[in-house]
Motif scaffolding. Sequence first.
Motif, short mmCIF file in Angstrom:
data_model
loop_
_atom_site.label_atom_id
_atom_site.label_comp_id
_atom_site.label_asym_id
_atom_site.label_seq_id
_atom_site.Cartn_x
_atom_site.Cartn_y
_atom_site.Cartn_z
N GLY A 297 -0.91 -27.43 -11.75
CA GLY A 297 -0.41 -27.85 -10.45
C GLY A 297 1.11 -27.85 -10.38
O GLY A 297 1.80 -27.78 -11.40
N ARG A 298 1.62 -27.97 -9.15
CA ARG A 298 3.06 -27.89 -8.92
C ARG A 298 3.82 -28.98 -9.67
O ARG A 298 4.85 -28.73 -10.29
CB ARG A 298 3.36 -27.99 -7.42
N LYS A 299 3.29 -30.21 -9.63
CA LYS A 299 3.98 -31.32 -10.29
C LYS A 299 4.04 -31.10 -11.81
O LYS A 299 5.08 -31.31 -12.43
CB LYS A 299 3.27 -32.63 -9.97
N ILE A 300 2.91 -30.67 -12.38
CA ILE A 300 2.88 -30.43 -13.84
C ILE A 300 3.84 -29.31 -14.21
O ILE A 300 4.60 -29.42 -15.19
CB ILE A 300 1.45 -30.08 -14.30
N ILE A 301 3.83 -28.24 -13.44
CA ILE A 301 4.75 -27.12 -13.73
C ILE A 301 6.19 -27.60 -13.65
O ILE A 301 7.03 -27.29 -14.52
CB ILE A 301 4.52 -25.95 -12.76
N SER A 302 6.51 -28.36 -12.62
CA SER A 302 7.88 -28.85 -12.47
C SER A 302 8.29 -29.70 -13.67
O SER A 302 9.40 -29.54 -14.21
CB SER A 302 7.99 -29.67 -11.18
N GLU A 303 7.41 -30.58 -14.12
CA GLU A 303 7.73 -31.44 -15.26
C GLU A 303 7.87 -30.63 -16.54
O GLU A 303 8.81 -30.83 -17.32
CB GLU A 303 6.64 -32.50 -15.42
N ARG A 304 6.92 -29.73 -16.79
CA ARG A 304 6.94 -28.97 -18.05
C ARG A 304 8.14 -28.03 -18.10
O ARG A 304 8.78 -27.87 -19.14
CB ARG A 304 5.64 -28.18 -18.22
N VAL A 305 8.45 -27.39 -16.99
CA VAL A 305 9.61 -26.51 -16.96
C VAL A 305 10.89 -27.30 -17.22
O VAL A 305 11.76 -26.87 -17.98
CB VAL A 305 9.69 -25.75 -15.62
N GLN A 306 11.01 -28.46 -16.59
CA GLN A 306 12.22 -29.26 -16.79
C GLN A 306 12.36 -29.70 -18.25
O GLN A 306 13.47 -29.68 -18.81
CB GLN A 306 12.20 -30.48 -15.88
N GLU A 307 11.25 -30.08 -18.87
CA GLU A 307 11.30 -30.47 -20.28
C GLU A 307 11.70 -29.30 -21.17
O GLU A 307 12.48 -29.47 -22.12
CB GLU A 307 9.95 -31.04 -20.70
N MET B 25 15.43 -19.99 -1.48
CA MET B 25 15.14 -18.94 -2.46
C MET B 25 14.96 -19.58 -3.85
O MET B 25 15.83 -20.33 -4.30
CB MET B 25 16.27 -17.91 -2.50
N PRO B 26 13.84 -19.32 -4.51
CA PRO B 26 13.59 -19.95 -5.83
C PRO B 26 14.36 -19.22 -6.93
O PRO B 26 14.74 -18.05 -6.79
CB PRO B 26 12.09 -19.76 -6.02
N ARG B 27 14.58 -19.92 -8.03
CA ARG B 27 15.21 -19.30 -9.19
C ARG B 27 14.16 -18.94 -10.23
O ARG B 27 13.16 -19.62 -10.38
CB ARG B 27 16.25 -20.25 -9.81
N ARG B 28 14.43 -17.85 -10.91
CA ARG B 28 13.50 -17.39 -11.94
C ARG B 28 13.69 -18.20 -13.22
O ARG B 28 14.82 -18.47 -13.63
CB ARG B 28 13.71 -15.91 -12.23
N ILE B 29 12.58 -18.51 -13.86
CA ILE B 29 12.57 -19.18 -15.16
C ILE B 29 12.29 -18.13 -16.22
O ILE B 29 11.38 -17.31 -16.06
CB ILE B 29 11.49 -20.28 -15.22
#
Length: 414
Positions: free
Chosen positions: A43-53, A73-77
Motif C-alpha cells: 500500500g501507499r503508506k507502507i511504500i512511503s515508510e519503507r522508501v523513507q527508511e 510530478m513525482p520523483r524517481r527512486i
Amino acid sequence: MSTPVAVSRSGSARAAGHAAVIEALRREGPTTRTELERMTGLGRKIISERVQELLDKSLVTEGELARSTGGRMPRRIGFRPEVGLVGVVEMNVHHVTLGLTDLGGQVLVLRQIDAEVSAGPAAAVELVADGMIAVLEEVGHALDELWGIGVGVLAPVDRRRGSILPGRLFARSAMAGWDGYPVRDRLHELLGRSVWVDNEVNLMALGEVRSGRARGFSDVVFAKLGPSVGGGLVVGGRLQHGKAAAGEIGHLVVPHDEPRPCWCGGRGCLDTFVNDTVLLAEAGGVHGSVAELSRSATAGDPGAVAVLRRAGSRVGAVLADVVTLLDPSLLLVGGTLVDDDEIVLSAIKAAIADEGISVAAEGLLVEHSHLSDRAGLVGAAAMVVDELFSPAVLGVWLDDGRPVGRLDALVRTR
C-alpha cells in the motif's frame, strides 16, 4: 561460527517490505513510489515508510522528476549500487579469477592468479584470501568496505553449508581432495566476511540472466565448454539447483559415439569428448591452446575445422535432449571452446535441429554468451546481493545501514 539469525515477526514484515522495494528497483531500475506500489503490491503508506527508511540509510536515492499522471510530478527512486563492494571469485582448473563489483554487479577490477585445483582446496582458498586483500589494497579500499564474497567452484555445492558436495565423486579428477571441503567456512576464517558459494556454471547462467543476453528470458540453458564442461538451467525465471547438481551436462552421454570411460565413473560422457585437453590431443598436439586451435580453423586449416565441427556436433547432440526436455527460449554457450567461434556454434545449431524434437528446436535462439568470461563473476555478485537483501538477512543489518560486522558467517538454511 555464528548460528542462523532469527528475525522477529514484526521485524520480518518490515524487512519484507524493504526487500520487496529493493528487489523491484534492482530489477526494473529507477521508478516512482506509485509504480513501486504496483510492482510490490504494498500500500501507499507502507511504500512511503519503507522508501523513507531506505533513503535514511542511503540505500536508495531520490532523483529526477517523472511524468505526472495528475498533480505534482513525482520523483524517481533508485537503488544505490555504489554504497557497497562485493568480492567475486571464480575457480578454474589452472587459475582463479577474482575481483570487486558494486552492488549492481558492475565489475570494478579483475585479477587472475595461477592456481592448480589439483594442488588441493586449502592452498587454493588461501590464494583467494591473499589475492582479495591485495586487490582491495591495490585500488585503495579497506577490507571492512567489503559487504560479502561470492565464490564459484568447479563442483556441485552444498549451498546451505557452503561446501563442496561430499563423497567420492572427485577421486579420479583434478579435484581430488575437494569433496566435502568447507570453502565458505575457511574463507570466512581468513577474511572475516560472509561468503556464499555455488557451482561456477550456475553463476554464469545467473550472471547472464541478470545482466547479459538472457535478461528478460524465463527459460534458459547455459552451456560452458572449456577445460571442463558444465551447464546452468533457468526455468520459470529461477536458477535450478536440484538437490545439488542440476545442469551437469558434461556427464550426459554423447549418442552415436564410443563409450569412453569418464572420471565420474560413467562412460561416454560429453566431458570426455570436448574438454580443452581432449580437443588439443585430437588436433595432433600442434596447438598450444584452444584459442590457437580456433584461429587455425578460422584461417582454413582443414584439420582444425574438422576437430571443432566434430566437437560442436557432439555438444549439439547432447543439448538436443536438454532442449527437448526443457523447451527453453534461449541457449547460451560460453567458455574457451566457443569464444567468438562460429564453427562450433554452427555445428551445435545443426545438431540440435537434426536431433531435437522440432517443436522445441524451432524458434530456439542459440548464441554466444555476451558476458563471456565475466558471466560467472557477475553471477557471483548477484548471488551475494540477493542474499544480503533477502528479508531474513536484511532484517538483521538494515538498522545499521550496512551488513559489515553484523552477519558474521550467516548460515543460510533455505
